[in-house]
Design a protein around this motif. Sequence first.
Motif, short mmCIF file in Angstrom:
data_model
loop_
_atom_site.label_atom_id
_atom_site.label_comp_id
_atom_site.label_asym_id
_atom_site.label_seq_id
_atom_site.Cartn_x
_atom_site.Cartn_y
_atom_site.Cartn_z
N GLN A 191 -14.90 42.32 -10.22
CA GLN A 191 -14.22 41.29 -11.01
C GLN A 191 -13.08 41.85 -11.84
O GLN A 191 -11.95 41.33 -11.79
CB GLN A 191 -15.23 40.60 -11.93
N THR A 192 -13.33 42.91 -12.59
CA THR A 192 -12.30 43.43 -13.48
C THR A 192 -11.21 44.18 -12.72
O THR A 192 -10.04 44.13 -13.11
CB THR A 192 -12.92 44.34 -14.56
N HIS A 193 -11.57 44.87 -11.64
CA HIS A 193 -10.54 45.49 -10.80
C HIS A 193 -9.57 44.44 -10.28
O HIS A 193 -8.35 44.64 -10.27
CB HIS A 193 -11.18 46.21 -9.61
N ARG A 194 -10.12 43.32 -9.83
CA ARG A 194 -9.28 42.25 -9.28
C ARG A 194 -8.38 41.68 -10.36
O ARG A 194 -7.20 41.37 -10.11
CB ARG A 194 -10.17 41.17 -8.67
N GLN A 195 -8.89 41.54 -11.57
CA GLN A 195 -8.07 41.03 -12.67
C GLN A 195 -6.91 41.97 -12.98
O GLN A 195 -5.78 41.53 -13.20
CB GLN A 195 -8.94 40.83 -13.92
N VAL A 196 -7.21 43.26 -12.98
CA VAL A 196 -6.16 44.25 -13.22
C VAL A 196 -5.11 44.21 -12.11
O VAL A 196 -3.90 44.14 -12.38
CB VAL A 196 -6.75 45.68 -13.33
N ALA A 197 -5.56 44.25 -10.87
CA ALA A 197 -4.65 44.28 -9.73
C ALA A 197 -3.78 43.03 -9.68
O ALA A 197 -2.56 43.10 -9.44
CB ALA A 197 -5.43 44.46 -8.43
N ASP A 198 -4.39 41.87 -9.89
CA ASP A 198 -3.63 40.61 -9.84
C ASP A 198 -2.60 40.54 -10.96
O ASP A 198 -1.49 40.02 -10.76
CB ASP A 198 -4.58 39.41 -9.91
N ALA A 199 -2.95 41.04 -12.15
CA ALA A 199 -2.00 41.03 -13.26
C ALA A 199 -0.82 41.95 -12.97
O ALA A 199 0.33 41.61 -13.27
CB ALA A 199 -2.70 41.46 -14.55
N ILE A 200 -1.09 43.09 -12.37
CA ILE A 200 0.00 44.00 -12.00
C ILE A 200 0.88 43.35 -10.94
O ILE A 200 2.11 43.44 -10.99
CB ILE A 200 -0.56 45.34 -11.50
N ALA A 201 0.26 42.67 -9.99
CA ALA A 201 1.02 42.00 -8.94
C ALA A 201 1.92 40.91 -9.51
O ALA A 201 3.01 40.64 -8.98
CB ALA A 201 0.06 41.39 -7.90
N ARG A 202 1.48 40.28 -10.61
CA ARG A 202 2.29 39.24 -11.27
C ARG A 202 3.31 39.86 -12.23
O ARG A 202 4.10 39.13 -12.84
CB ARG A 202 1.39 38.28 -12.07
N HIS A 203 3.24 41.18 -12.40
CA HIS A 203 4.08 41.89 -13.37
C HIS A 203 3.84 41.37 -14.78
O HIS A 203 4.77 41.26 -15.60
CB HIS A 203 5.56 41.80 -12.99
N ASP A 204 2.58 41.06 -15.07
CA ASP A 204 2.17 40.59 -16.39
C ASP A 204 1.55 41.77 -17.14
O ASP A 204 0.36 42.06 -17.02
CB ASP A 204 1.15 39.45 -16.24
N ALA A 205 2.36 42.45 -17.92
CA ALA A 205 1.93 43.68 -18.59
C ALA A 205 0.81 43.42 -19.59
O ALA A 205 -0.15 44.19 -19.67
CB ALA A 205 3.13 44.33 -19.28
N GLU A 206 0.93 42.35 -20.35
CA GLU A 206 -0.09 42.06 -21.37
C GLU A 206 -1.45 41.80 -20.72
O GLU A 206 -2.48 42.32 -21.17
CB GLU A 206 0.33 40.86 -22.20
N ALA A 207 -1.45 41.01 -19.64
CA ALA A 207 -2.70 40.69 -18.96
C ALA A 207 -3.28 41.92 -18.28
O ALA A 207 -4.51 42.12 -18.26
CB ALA A 207 -2.47 39.58 -17.93
#
Length: 233
Positions: A191-207
Amino acid sequence: MAERPRRKQLADQVAEELQERVLKGEWKPGEKLPTEFDLIEDLNVGRGTVREAVKILVTRNVLEIRRGNGTYVVENPGQVEDPFGFAFYGDKWKLAEDLCEVRLLLEPDIAALAAARATREEVDYILACCEAVEQAIHSGQSHSAADMEFHGAIAAASHNHVMASMAPVIQKSVSAFIEVTNSSLTDMTIQTHRQVADAIARHDAEAAGAAMREHLVNNRDHIVTVSRGASFV
């Protein structure tokens, strides 16, 4: 009697010359160096000096000697597998917890930098590493190697060389966590790996930073919980 120190000094100079060539990309990681004879001719020094210079760079983990095959540039010049001697720490539970605390100080910001700076290719690789962790977990296989690759890919995507050089510490923490907890936090890891990866993919630094912090806090808390249970066994 002064000959030996003088040759040693020359060997240091030759080592610096060879290292500089590696840094400039004349020989890339994994690439074979010219033969000893060619280096002697190129550098205009004796065989003993070349051999001593190579030994110096082997101790620095810049070169490696493959017997019967030649001398090669290592894959990660200058980095060693266990730079801080973690293998000799007696209390593995405390080591895992301490490493997790260090990661909490670093990795949320590393993830945020990766979200801001990662190229399309780096994002794709981070997502692929994330999927590799999930596949390993779902198949019941060890996900340690894939997990370390995931975090290493994020560090590399930060485009901060100092941050990326911390990869051995991060990787040791990942392996220590999996070892002491017996891979018992798999669902939360997915779950948390996916949240990190998806946030990076969106270029959302804060998330990305927040998701990485959540991931590491979960790891730290799980280490404490499992260690307390182990102490009563």
